[in-house]
Scaffold this motif. Sequence first.
Motif, PDB file in Angstrom:
ATOM      1  N   ILE A  31     -65.848 -42.141  -4.188  1.00  0.00           N
ATOM      2  CA  ILE A  31     -66.355 -43.199  -3.306  1.00  0.00           C
ATOM      3  C   ILE A  31     -65.549 -43.315  -2.015  1.00  0.00           C
ATOM      4  CG2 ILE A  31     -66.812 -45.663  -3.107  1.00  0.00           C
ATOM      5  CD1 ILE A  31     -66.845 -45.628  -6.278  1.00  0.00           C
ATOM      6  N   ALA A  32     -64.248 -43.539  -2.176  1.00  0.00           N
ATOM      7  CA  ALA A  32     -63.396 -43.788  -1.011  1.00  0.00           C
ATOM      8  C   ALA A  32     -61.954 -43.430  -1.346  1.00  0.00           C
ATOM      9  CB  ALA A  32     -63.491 -45.253  -0.591  1.00  0.00           C
ATOM     10  N   LEU A  33     -61.224 -43.055  -0.306  1.00  0.00           N
ATOM     11  CA  LEU A  33     -59.817 -42.697  -0.449  1.00  0.00           C
ATOM     12  C   LEU A  33     -58.991 -43.686   0.365  1.00  0.00           C
ATOM     13  CD1 LEU A  33     -57.924 -40.517  -1.675  1.00  0.00           C
ATOM     14  CD2 LEU A  33     -58.130 -39.277   0.493  1.00  0.00           C
ATOM     15  N   ILE A  34     -58.053 -44.339  -0.292  1.00  0.00           N
ATOM     16  CA  ILE A  34     -57.153 -45.276   0.377  1.00  0.00           C
ATOM     17  C   ILE A  34     -55.788 -44.612   0.491  1.00  0.00           C
ATOM     18  CG2 ILE A  34     -56.140 -47.593   0.337  1.00  0.00           C
ATOM     19  CD1 ILE A  34     -58.421 -48.417  -1.562  1.00  0.00           C
ATOM     20  N   LYS A  35     -55.290 -44.477   1.708  1.00  0.00           N
ATOM     21  CA  LYS A  35     -53.999 -43.814   1.891  1.00  0.00           C
ATOM     22  C   LYS A  35     -53.326 -44.318   3.162  1.00  0.00           C
ATOM     23  CE  LYS A  35     -55.986 -39.802   4.295  1.00  0.00           C
ATOM     24  NZ  LYS A  35     -56.106 -38.329   4.291  1.00  0.00           N
ATOM     25  N   ARG A  36     -52.026 -44.005   3.287  1.00  0.00           N
ATOM     26  CA  ARG A  36     -51.292 -44.394   4.487  1.00  0.00           C
ATOM     27  C   ARG A  36     -51.477 -43.321   5.550  1.00  0.00           C
ATOM     28  NH1 ARG A  36     -48.744 -48.457   5.537  1.00  0.00           N
ATOM     29  NH2 ARG A  36     -48.854 -49.156   3.396  1.00  0.00           N
ATOM     30  N   GLN A  37     -51.832 -43.782   6.745  1.00  0.00           N
ATOM     31  CA  GLN A  37     -52.112 -42.865   7.844  1.00  0.00           C
ATOM     32  C   GLN A  37     -51.517 -43.449   9.117  1.00  0.00           C
ATOM     33  OE1 GLN A  37     -56.116 -41.092   7.749  1.00  0.00           O
ATOM     34  NE2 GLN A  37     -56.285 -41.586   9.922  1.00  0.00           N
ATOM     35  N   LYS A  38     -50.571 -42.742   9.701  1.00  0.00           N
ATOM     36  CA  LYS A  38     -49.867 -43.198  10.905  1.00  0.00           C
ATOM     37  C   LYS A  38     -49.304 -44.601  10.715  1.00  0.00           C
ATOM     38  CE  LYS A  38     -52.624 -40.350  14.045  1.00  0.00           C
ATOM     39  NZ  LYS A  38     -53.542 -40.312  15.210  1.00  0.00           N
ATOM     40  N   GLY A  39     -48.745 -44.823   9.533  1.00  0.00           N
ATOM     41  CA  GLY A  39     -48.092 -46.093   9.244  1.00  0.00           C
ATOM     42  C   GLY A  39     -49.004 -47.213   8.816  1.00  0.00           C
ATOM     43  N   GLU A  40     -50.325 -46.963   8.779  1.00  0.00           N
ATOM     44  CA  GLU A  40     -51.272 -47.997   8.385  1.00  0.00           C
ATOM     45  C   GLU A  40     -52.001 -47.606   7.110  1.00  0.00           C
ATOM     46  OE1 GLU A  40     -53.912 -48.632  11.644  1.00  0.00           O
ATOM     47  OE2 GLU A  40     -52.396 -49.545  12.918  1.00  0.00           O
ATOM     48  N   LEU A  41     -52.394 -48.614   6.322  1.00  0.00           N
ATOM     49  CA  LEU A  41     -53.181 -48.377   5.110  1.00  0.00           C
ATOM     50  C   LEU A  41     -54.645 -48.291   5.519  1.00  0.00           C
ATOM     51  CD1 LEU A  41     -52.435 -48.053   2.115  1.00  0.00           C
ATOM     52  CD2 LEU A  41     -53.119 -50.437   1.773  1.00  0.00           C
ATOM     53  N   VAL A  42     -55.254 -47.131   5.258  1.00  0.00           N
ATOM     54  CA  VAL A  42     -56.603 -46.852   5.738  1.00  0.00           C
ATOM     55  C   VAL A  42     -57.540 -46.592   4.565  1.00  0.00           C
ATOM     56  CG1 VAL A  42     -58.011 -45.212   7.058  1.00  0.00           C
ATOM     57  CG2 VAL A  42     -55.780 -45.927   7.939  1.00  0.00           C
ATOM     58  N   VAL A  43     -58.737 -47.148   4.641  1.00  0.00           N
ATOM     59  CA  VAL A  43     -59.793 -46.859   3.673  1.00  0.00           C
ATOM     60  C   VAL A  43     -60.753 -45.872   4.321  1.00  0.00           C
ATOM     61  CG1 VAL A  43     -61.657 -47.772   2.247  1.00  0.00           C
ATOM     62  CG2 VAL A  43     -59.634 -49.171   2.680  1.00  0.00           C
ATOM     63  N   GLY A  44     -60.974 -44.740   3.666  1.00  0.00           N
ATOM     64  CA  GLY A  44     -61.892 -43.742   4.191  1.00  0.00           C
ATOM     65  C   GLY A  44     -63.074 -43.520   3.257  1.00  0.00           C
ATOM     66  N   ARG A  45     -64.275 -43.619   3.801  1.00  0.00           N
ATOM     67  CA  ARG A  45     -65.478 -43.346   3.025  1.00  0.00           C
ATOM     68  C   ARG A  45     -65.532 -41.866   2.665  1.00  0.00           C
ATOM     69  NH1 ARG A  45     -70.507 -41.100   4.032  1.00  0.00           N
ATOM     70  NH2 ARG A  45     -72.330 -42.080   3.066  1.00  0.00           N
TER      71      ARG A  45
END
Length: 222
Positions: free
Chosen positions: A176-190
């Motif tokens: 469904i979605a991947l939640i990870k840290r990206q450039k210091g921010e927590l990002v939700v990706g579809r």
Amino acid sequence: MASGTVVLTKASPTVSLDKHGVTSGLIRVNLNWTSPRAAAQREVQQARGVFGKVRAVLRAGAVKDVDLDLGCMIRFTDGSKTVVQALGNAFGATGRFPYVALDADDRTGARAAGENLVIDLDHQAAFSKLLLFVYIYEGAGDFRGLDAVVTLTSDRGDRFEVRLDDCPPHAHACAIALIKRQKGELVVGREVRWFTPQDGPGIQDVISRAYRLGMKWTPGSK
């Protein structure tokens, strides 16, 4: 209080939780879908005439309940890995490891609240990746017609929605979605990445390998 819903689409697939001020507290991941049996029963109630009613009753009698299972594969910053899911009664916990919990196993789709995972963002520093996934445990050949929707809701009311659309034939699981840290921010990706039986047996293993999570799996039941 936040208002409105951010819908993650192919054209706009990511959102930063930090930019929305969602940096702590609990975030609820809700899976809801249309119960084919409930839809068939509504058709019975709406049918007109004796023959229409009989046909609707016969159709409703042949419809099976669909059991979708929501889960979360987690990789931690220390390199450890785990999964939260109904299979194997791995319901998890918040406030302590693994800081993610599944509240219930909705086996029909008729439960108004659906299935819910809760992620404790007070421990987000421990997370490297969280992969939300769903698969059909029983009752349907694929996701078409189930109108499955996943909504992430923060304590403040921020809402982020992913619709499980464009399902190909025979797709019995979806990342469904991947939640990870990206450039210091927590990002939700579809993601909405579909898997079919052709991808191999053991759907959790197939998904884990596709995302290089390196998990080892043993048979489970519920």
